[in-house]
Design a protein around this motif. Sequence first.
Motif, PDB file in Angstrom:
ATOM      1  N   ASP A 116     -16.200  -6.484   2.429  1.00 51.32           N
ATOM      2  CA  ASP A 116     -15.046  -7.206   1.695  1.00 51.32           C
ATOM      3  C   ASP A 116     -14.171  -7.084   0.768  1.00 51.32           C
ATOM      4  O   ASP A 116     -13.888  -7.957   0.497  1.00 51.32           O
ATOM      5  CB  ASP A 116     -16.515  -9.063   0.963  1.00 51.32           C
ATOM      6  N   LEU A 117     -13.355  -5.940   0.266  1.00 54.43           N
ATOM      7  CA  LEU A 117     -13.148  -5.274  -0.053  1.00 54.43           C
ATOM      8  C   LEU A 117     -13.195  -5.587  -1.230  1.00 54.43           C
ATOM      9  O   LEU A 117     -12.123  -5.836  -1.894  1.00 54.43           O
ATOM     10  CB  LEU A 117     -11.369  -6.082   0.272  1.00 54.43           C
ATOM     11  N   ALA A 118     -14.137  -5.893  -2.083  1.00 58.37           N
ATOM     12  CA  ALA A 118     -14.856  -5.765  -3.344  1.00 58.37           C
ATOM     13  C   ALA A 118     -15.649  -5.316  -3.815  1.00 58.37           C
ATOM     14  O   ALA A 118     -16.989  -4.669  -3.126  1.00 58.37           O
ATOM     15  CB  ALA A 118     -15.522  -7.569  -3.971  1.00 58.37           C
ATOM     16  N   PRO A 119     -16.170  -4.743  -4.711  1.00 61.15           N
ATOM     17  CA  PRO A 119     -17.108  -3.596  -5.489  1.00 61.15           C
ATOM     18  C   PRO A 119     -18.311  -4.061  -5.439  1.00 61.15           C
ATOM     19  O   PRO A 119     -18.602  -5.477  -5.326  1.00 61.15           O
ATOM     20  CB  PRO A 119     -16.064  -2.837  -6.571  1.00 61.15           C
ATOM     21  N   ASN A 136     -13.260   0.916  -2.481  1.00 59.51           N
ATOM     22  CA  ASN A 136     -12.301   0.283  -1.642  1.00 59.51           C
ATOM     23  C   ASN A 136     -10.837   0.862  -2.019  1.00 59.51           C
ATOM     24  O   ASN A 136      -9.495   0.155  -2.415  1.00 59.51           O
ATOM     25  CB  ASN A 136     -12.019  -1.615  -1.783  1.00 59.51           C
ATOM     26  N   SER A 137     -10.813   2.059  -2.743  1.00 59.45           N
ATOM     27  CA  SER A 137      -9.926   3.003  -3.014  1.00 59.45           C
ATOM     28  C   SER A 137      -8.597   2.842  -4.174  1.00 59.45           C
ATOM     29  O   SER A 137      -7.517   2.895  -4.521  1.00 59.45           O
ATOM     30  CB  SER A 137      -9.107   2.991  -1.402  1.00 59.45           C
ATOM     31  N   VAL A 138      -9.818   1.613  -5.285  1.00 56.82           N
ATOM     32  CA  VAL A 138      -8.844   1.660  -5.711  1.00 56.82           C
ATOM     33  C   VAL A 138      -9.866   1.988  -7.261  1.00 56.82           C
ATOM     34  O   VAL A 138     -10.220   1.276  -8.606  1.00 56.82           O
ATOM     35  CB  VAL A 138      -8.460  -0.204  -6.677  1.00 56.82           C
ATOM     36  N   GLY A 139     -10.540   2.954  -6.919  1.00 55.03           N
ATOM     37  CA  GLY A 139     -11.490   3.143  -8.184  1.00 55.03           C
ATOM     38  C   GLY A 139     -10.833   4.284  -9.170  1.00 55.03           C
ATOM     39  O   GLY A 139     -11.520   3.827 -10.556  1.00 55.03           O
ATOM     40  N   VAL A 140     -10.005   5.049  -9.420  1.00 59.93           N
ATOM     41  CA  VAL A 140      -9.820   5.520 -10.205  1.00 59.93           C
ATOM     42  C   VAL A 140      -8.933   4.680 -11.073  1.00 59.93           C
ATOM     43  O   VAL A 140      -9.200   4.537 -12.565  1.00 59.93           O
ATOM     44  CB  VAL A 140      -8.391   6.461  -9.967  1.00 59.93           C
ATOM     45  N   LEU A 141      -8.203   3.816 -10.913  1.00 60.25           N
ATOM     46  CA  LEU A 141      -7.297   2.240 -11.564  1.00 60.25           C
ATOM     47  C   LEU A 141      -8.408   1.109 -12.159  1.00 60.25           C
ATOM     48  O   LEU A 141      -7.953   0.266 -13.092  1.00 60.25           O
ATOM     49  CB  LEU A 141      -6.320   1.780 -11.020  1.00 60.25           C
ATOM     50  N   SER A 142      -9.816   1.395 -11.670  1.00 60.96           N
ATOM     51  CA  SER A 142     -10.688   0.183 -12.229  1.00 60.96           C
ATOM     52  C   SER A 142     -11.512   0.779 -12.881  1.00 60.96           C
ATOM     53  O   SER A 142     -12.218   0.286 -13.785  1.00 60.96           O
ATOM     54  CB  SER A 142     -11.516   0.146 -10.493  1.00 60.96           C
TER      55      SER A 142
END
Length: 827
Positions: A334-337, A355-361
């Motif tokens: 569902d594109l949520a961690p 979902n490819s936003v690990g660094v910014l999250s």
Amino acid sequence: MTSIPDRARVVVIGGGVIGCSVAYHLAHAGWSDVVLLERDRLTSGTTWHAAGLMTCFGSTSETSTAIRLYSRELYARLEAETGQATGFRPVGLIEAAADRARLEEYRRVAAFQRHLGLEVHEITPREMADLFPWARTDDLLAGFHVPGDGRVNPVDVTLALAKGARRLGVRIVEGVSATDVRVAPGPTGGTDRVSAVTTTAGDIECEYVVNCAGMWARELGARNGLVIPNQAAEHYYLITDTIDGLDPDAPIFEDPASYGYYREEGGGMMVGLFEPVAAPWRVDGIPADFSFGRIPPDWDRMGPFLEQAMARVPVTLEAGVRTFFCGPESFTPDLAPAVGEAPGIRNYFVAAGMNSVGVLSAGGLGRVLAEWITTGRPDVDVTGFNVDRFRPWQADDAYRAARTTEILGTVYAAHTPGTQLRSARGMLLSPVHARLVEQGGYLREVSGWEGADWFAGPGATPVAEPTWDRAPWFREWEAEHRAVREGVGLMDLSFMAKLSVRGAGAAALLDRVSAGDVAAAAETITYTQWLDERGRIEADLTVTRLADDDFLVVASDTAHGHALAWLRRAVGAGTDVRIEDVTADHAQLNVQGPRSRDLLAELTDADLSTEAFPFRTARWIDLAGVRVLCARITYLGELGYELYVPAGSALPVYDTIRDAGVAFELRPVGLKALASLRMEKGYRDFGHDIDNTDCPLEVGLGFALALDKPGGFVGCDAVRARKAEHAAAGGMGQRLVQVRLLDPEPLLHHAEVVHRDGVPVGYVRAASYGWTLGSAVGLAMVSGQGAPVTPDWLAGGTWEVDVAGTRHRAAVSLRPMYDPTSARVRA
């Protein structure tokens, strides 16, 4: 052999940016007895090759926005603390709106995120070209400029977090793999708890474990029966040869419609891709020795997407290609961690599936996890990404492979209302699914089930295109809404979570976890909340007492996993309680509307009069020759009944109701009408307009609390204290209110900012169109900005709602605007 300690309070598994952030924040919270295990070297797996974007724009989630803003602020100051550079450069972000749907979306996002503190400006194509002259902007409608966003070096960020953690006492061990997590019965029985981590260098006894194993998290969790359905997929970017005049301080440019993001890298241009049709990688399992590897690129598949992305920045077509990179990134269905305490094992936490936003999250998520671990509860809304939301079938190889093909592309897809996923569908079907199809139901996914949004009619093919505006099918939606308000409708809600709770200890258990008085007489339905020790909401549901030791708990589909895990966790040692998930065993058919009693009376000998069968009664009756549980309850705001029918008998019961309903002008009713009907009545929905950060008093649920119940309930003391504080202050500082636009034309969806006398005081958490009330209606949490939120305060202000940058006058109310006394419900 590398030596490891015999024990630690916390073991963090995984030395990527997420694991290092969790360790860093645990240490800053005072928990320094932490061991971080990395199977190879820090950043191996996916962190090392991340693109390094540190961007905040694009989310209508308060939690996600806060996580990114915190990460950005942390990366800006981390070097001063640790002496290790992070590479953070606030070069700015430009988000391109290439079509009307994206322009509408981004204007709504911009208004919402400004309210949360993000500086964002809408700019013209000419201004976009001035800031990023390498892009072709003549065909773009607008851009959104975030001057504080920028870029980081993912490896440097990870090393800075690790250095900060080490300085505070965390031990980081590289070259040692965690192979298993051992559990033992808890000290009070019931749920097992973490006891140790088995590694290639021996065992480490511990109290807590945090699975930050990235694309290996699924396999590690599965060894303990956990469902963490993240799946690796191919992710591509290229870096061109040097481009003359390309400034390292040039902003990041994103054009989701062209699938691309662009930034300077080593004098060349990085072009990254989120293509609409992706390729999962190693569905059978990630190789244990994969660390800093690459995936052979599929040029044939990626060629068309790459050409479109490069055409947005034509200079990239002229420059040579220095690097063409393909590496794995991990995605969830569902594109949520996948974050939080795992169901079934106390103190086993997860932070994976980024979902490819690990660094910014990473910065923000590390803080959230540390708060959750050290205090026992998260301090942000986690209903959208709690790991307990996943169901076992989502771990199947075929499901993950099919869904991952589509889900990667949704990173850059437009989020227009009505957009839905098409892959891996039909996993769960209602017992009356065939009838939904026959009647022209427009199907959408509902937590894996297929539910009908609205009905085109028998023999008709339902057609709907995503839109921010009115659509042709609104006619059917309105007709279904009015059928329930004025006549009678038939709705299939078989996807609702149903839990059977039985045994000599069932009443005591449910009475302790429920804020309402659920230990009532048999055949009684109690609407209640489950709270944590702080008096915050963990579940919003009904508990029906069928007999002294027999209860039925009904929760929403999205709360299914959490409600089940919360209840099982509450069971103590030696308690005679049997909890069984019976969701698939029974269809739930709802007959709702002022003529519902008359219709059902044609099909049963049971006395359904208010005197014999009052509101909140549940009783077994014979209906069309089938024994069903008939519950007089409603989520729509009318006289109505929920029928719990054995799955094998659901079709004949449905058909009998439908046939008898011809004389009553019965209509099948879909989920769009469910939303509009409940919103007019102001009924709450956990995970949408109420969440785990809310106090029941502030969201208008004080009526459901049995504060004088003998023995109290979990969270009772906290709620009593908060109630006393409110009384001393003259009222509550924030309240959930109903909001209705005065103009019938604009539509509300979610995250629209609410203004009082020109000052933003909150935002709409959920909304629909009120066909009976005559305009869009929603629920919004508003703050008094230091003053109590009272009826007088509400009446004393001029109210407006920002819809995509335009403010519209509104009315607000603490009471439901439709049938505020519930006279129709109790008729």
